[in-house]
Design a protein around this motif. Sequence first.
Motif, short mmCIF file in Angstrom:
data_model
loop_
_atom_site.label_atom_id
_atom_site.label_comp_id
_atom_site.label_asym_id
_atom_site.label_seq_id
_atom_site.Cartn_x
_atom_site.Cartn_y
_atom_site.Cartn_z
N ALA A 1 1.27 -1.29 0.10
CA ALA A 1 -0.18 -0.22 0.12
C ALA A 1 0.53 1.29 0.43
N SER B 1 0.52 4.13 -2.66
CA SER B 1 0.46 5.61 -2.33
C SER B 1 1.64 6.48 -3.51
N TRP C 1 -4.09 5.30 -0.41
CA TRP C 1 -3.32 4.19 0.08
C TRP C 1 -2.54 4.36 0.93
N CYS D 1 -4.36 3.00 4.11
CA CYS D 1 -4.50 2.08 4.09
C CYS D 1 -2.77 1.46 4.59
N SER D 2 -1.70 1.40 3.98
CA SER D 2 -0.86 1.61 4.47
C SER D 2 -0.72 2.01 6.22
#
Length: 123
Positions: A66, A70, A100, A103-104
């Motif tokens: 992720a 990004s 993203w 999400c990371s």
Amino acid sequence: MLKNHLRRDLQWLKRQARKDRRITAVLLAGVPAFWVRQLSPWETADGAPLILLALSFGLIAGSAMAWLASAYFVTRTLRTRKEPAEELRWVSRISRAKEWAFCSLAGCVAWHLLQFVTALVLL
């Protein structure tokens, strides 16, 4: 009048995208710092089941993927924009980069919680 509304909306989107890009840059800098901080003295718990180790590795790998997605979207926003359609794509890429990046971060937080719960259960 419609043209003025569209211009104003585009200006608002660009301002929001600049804020989102700053947030994304902070997240992209913070997540690797989190990895270095958490993974440097990485020791597996004695007697930890293999499934927990696989889950831990999967969360870190997902977070890394992720983060890379990004970073890819952020690098796509570095070149100049000439047309309004390109500016809309720029705004969209920054929005995806921010998603993203979060999400990371979520993967890192999930990994940290897994380590915490594992330490509590195995003590």
